[in-house]
Motif scaffolding. Structure first.
Motif, PDB file in Angstrom:
ATOM      1  N   HIS A 168       0.852  -1.199   0.000  1.00 39.10           N
ATOM      2  CA  HIS A 168       0.000   0.000   0.000  1.00 39.10           C
ATOM      3  C   HIS A 168       0.890   1.253   0.000  1.00 39.10           C
ATOM      4  O   HIS A 168       2.073   1.186   0.333  1.00 39.10           O
ATOM      5  CB  HIS A 168      -0.981   0.022   1.185  1.00 39.10           C
ATOM      6  CG  HIS A 168      -0.340  -0.110   2.542  1.00 39.10           C
ATOM      7  ND1 HIS A 168      -1.064  -0.139   3.702  1.00 39.10           N
ATOM      8  CD2 HIS A 168       0.963  -0.204   2.929  1.00 39.10           C
ATOM      9  CE1 HIS A 168      -0.255  -0.260   4.736  1.00 39.10           C
ATOM     10  NE2 HIS A 168       0.968  -0.289   4.293  1.00 39.10           N
ATOM     11  N   SER A 170       0.591   3.653   1.967  1.00 39.48           N
ATOM     12  CA  SER A 170       0.723   4.209   3.319  1.00 39.48           C
ATOM     13  C   SER A 170       2.194   4.284   3.735  1.00 39.48           C
ATOM     14  O   SER A 170       2.555   5.077   4.612  1.00 39.48           O
ATOM     15  CB  SER A 170      -0.060   3.365   4.325  1.00 39.48           C
ATOM     16  OG  SER A 170      -1.401   3.229   3.922  1.00 39.48           O
ATOM     17  N   ARG A 194       0.271  -6.932  -4.544  1.00 42.21           N
ATOM     18  CA  ARG A 194      -0.193  -7.956  -3.604  1.00 42.21           C
ATOM     19  C   ARG A 194      -0.244  -9.295  -4.304  1.00 42.21           C
ATOM     20  O   ARG A 194      -0.584  -9.364  -5.495  1.00 42.21           O
ATOM     21  CB  ARG A 194      -1.586  -7.621  -3.063  1.00 42.21           C
ATOM     22  CG  ARG A 194      -1.509  -6.501  -2.054  1.00 42.21           C
ATOM     23  CD  ARG A 194      -2.839  -6.197  -1.413  1.00 42.21           C
ATOM     24  NE  ARG A 194      -2.770  -4.836  -0.889  1.00 42.21           N
ATOM     25  CZ  ARG A 194      -3.768  -4.207  -0.311  1.00 42.21           C
ATOM     26  NH1 ARG A 194      -4.924  -4.808  -0.163  1.00 42.21           N
ATOM     27  NH2 ARG A 194      -3.617  -2.972   0.125  1.00 42.21           N
ATOM     28  N   GLN A 208      -2.825   3.206  -5.942  1.00 41.08           N
ATOM     29  CA  GLN A 208      -3.522   3.867  -4.835  1.00 41.08           C
ATOM     30  C   GLN A 208      -3.115   5.342  -4.753  1.00 41.08           C
ATOM     31  O   GLN A 208      -2.056   5.731  -5.251  1.00 41.08           O
ATOM     32  CB  GLN A 208      -3.143   3.214  -3.499  1.00 41.08           C
ATOM     33  CG  GLN A 208      -3.661   1.810  -3.304  1.00 41.08           C
ATOM     34  CD  GLN A 208      -3.356   1.294  -1.900  1.00 41.08           C
ATOM     35  OE1 GLN A 208      -2.358   1.676  -1.297  1.00 41.08           O
ATOM     36  NE2 GLN A 208      -4.202   0.417  -1.401  1.00 41.08           N
ATOM     37  N   GLU A 210      -2.716   7.876  -1.460  1.00 41.62           N
ATOM     38  CA  GLU A 210      -2.759   7.994  -0.012  1.00 41.62           C
ATOM     39  C   GLU A 210      -2.818   9.479   0.326  1.00 41.62           C
ATOM     40  O   GLU A 210      -2.210  10.295  -0.360  1.00 41.62           O
ATOM     41  CB  GLU A 210      -1.442   7.403   0.521  1.00 41.62           C
ATOM     42  CG  GLU A 210      -1.317   7.401   2.004  1.00 41.62           C
ATOM     43  CD  GLU A 210      -2.028   6.204   2.606  1.00 41.62           C
ATOM     44  OE1 GLU A 210      -2.401   5.280   1.866  1.00 41.62           O
ATOM     45  OE2 GLU A 210      -2.197   6.209   3.840  1.00 41.62           O
TER      46      GLU A 210
HETATM   47  N1  DAH Z   1      -3.631   1.286   3.264  1.00 46.58           N
HETATM   48  C1  DAH Z   1      -4.993   0.878   3.136  1.00 46.58           C
HETATM   49  C2  DAH Z   1      -5.075  -0.240   2.103  1.00 46.58           C
HETATM   50  O1  DAH Z   1      -4.160  -0.488   1.430  1.00 46.58           O
HETATM   51  C3  DAH Z   1      -5.855   2.034   2.701  1.00 46.58           C
HETATM   52  C4  DAH Z   1      -5.976   3.032   3.794  1.00 46.58           C
HETATM   53  C5  DAH Z   1      -6.982   2.921   4.721  1.00 46.58           C
HETATM   54  C6  DAH Z   1      -5.083   4.068   3.882  1.00 46.58           C
HETATM   55  C7  DAH Z   1      -7.135   3.829   5.734  1.00 46.58           C
HETATM   56  C8  DAH Z   1      -5.216   5.001   4.917  1.00 46.58           C
HETATM   57  C9  DAH Z   1      -6.247   4.862   5.837  1.00 46.58           C
HETATM   58  O2  DAH Z   1      -4.378   6.030   5.061  1.00 46.58           O
HETATM   59  O3  DAH Z   1      -6.366   5.791   6.831  1.00 46.58           O
HETATM   60  O4  DAH Z   1      -6.099  -0.861   1.982  1.00 46.58           O
END
Ligand code: DAH
Length: 342
Positions: A168, A170, A194, A208, A210
């Motif tokens: 992700h 993040s 993934r 994604q 973020e």
């Molecule tokens: N990282 C999560 C995913 O890959 C997505 C995500 C959810 C990012 C909540 C965030 C968050 O910053 O607060 O599914």
């Protein structure tokens, strides 16, 4: 004057030219500032209101007719000129080269980034090849969290240091927070990986965006307002949002956000499985453990984060039914987005 207009109309109807210079001469003769038609307009100014009423329209028609005629002479010449030179210019391709178009995921990513840029977010990027700390540990994943499992994560090397493909975006949060002190207001677009079986609904890589905002006194209400603004900019002003409680290791409290289905307008359809809502992102208040792990004082600062899949947003906008089409690079698919917003 009406006679003059008629004679000129006849004259112009019969004009012809074989060279571009001749077209230019005709343009000067009829349409330039010192040309015949401008002279008529000069005379027109001196006429009585009654005459003006009668002659204004025919005069304008004449001018338009002359402009069109001369333009068409020019176009015919340049069309035949390019036919000729095609035979001579050996550097030209036999058929016109098709121009490429932007990938639908890029179109949507740019749109998402533009919307957040207008709200003061700047763009941050990080590496796709990451380590355990940035993808999991710093984000408060327990040591035995299932996401670390071989099923989900592509590990490149286990030891001495874990090297893996980020699952992700993040991870970019950590990279930015380790370097910068608040206020931090970023969005991080990028590709993630993934270990999933490839099908119409899942792929081993996807994209994604973020988002992260850290400052003093950041609240859940701030998060909600930013996400509402985003949803309405992206999907139209009629869009509704709803937040459902959820769980992510790195946020507390956490939520998932649905938007009113923009395909059926919330009435219920196959896309939203009859519910009228579709989930588009996860979000929440950054867990104090994450702030502390990244060197930001969680007693002084709070923040929110959110993350969304670009493929999902693109499906909602363009109704792409099979995820695999995004990476097959079939030009018949890609060229459908040519006319779309770039
Ligand atoms: N990282 C999560 C995913 O890959 C997505 C995500 C959810 C990012 C909540 C965030 C968050 O910053 O607060 O599914």
């Amino acid at each position: 004057m009406i006679d003059k207009i008629q004679t000129l109309t006849e004259e112009i109807k019969n004009l012809s030219a074989t060279l571009p210079e001749q077209v230019e001469e005709l343009r000067i003769k009829y349409l330039s500032k010192k040309g015949i038609i401008s002279a008529l307009f000069n005379d027109f100014r001196a006429l009585s209101p009654e005459e003006k009423r009668q002659l204004g329209q025919p005069l304008n028609i004449l001018k338009n007719f002359a402009t069109e005629k001369i333009n068409s002479l020019r176009e015919n010449l340049s069309a035949s000129a390019s036919d000729d030179s095609a035979a001579l210019d050996l550097s030209r391709t036999e058929t016109p080269l098709p121009l490429g178009s932007r990938h639908p995921l890029s179109i949507v990513k740019n749109e998402i980034c533009d919307i957040f840029a207008r709200m003061g977010f700047s763009i941050a990027e990080g590496p796709e090849i990451e380590d355990d700390w940035h993808v999991f540990s710093s984000l408060n994943f327990a040591a035995d969290h299932p996401a670390r499992d071989m099923q989900d994560t592509f590990f490149i090397a286990r030891n001495p240091a874990d090297v893996l493909l980020r699952t992700h975006t993040s991870s970019v949060q950590t990279r930015v927070m380790e370097k910068a002190q608040p206020p931090v207001r970023i969005i991080c677009p990028g590709r993630v990986y993934r270990n999933e079986a490839i099908s119409a609904r899942a792929h081993c890589f996807f994209h994604q965006v973020e988002g992260l905002y850290i400052d003093r006194n950041v609240s859940f209400a701030d998060l909600k307002q930013v996400l509402l603004t985003f949803a309405r900019e992206m999907f139209g002003p009629q869009t509704q949002i709803r937040l459902r409680p959820s769980y992510f290791p790195f946020t507390e409290p956490s939520a998932e956000m649905d938007i009113s289905c923009n395909i059926c307008g919330g009435k219920g359809c196959a896309f939203c499985k009859g519910t009228g809502w579709v989930e588009i992102l996860g979000c929440g208040m950054v867990d104090p453990n994450v702030l502390d792990a990244c060197g930001i004082d969680s007693k002084e600062y709070t923040g929110y984060a959110f993350g969304m899949g670009i493929e999902r947003i693109t499906n909602l906008k363009y109704r792409v039914k099979d995820l695999r089409m995004f990476s097959e690079n079939d030009v018949r698919f890609l060229s459908e987005f040519e006319a779309a917003k770039r």
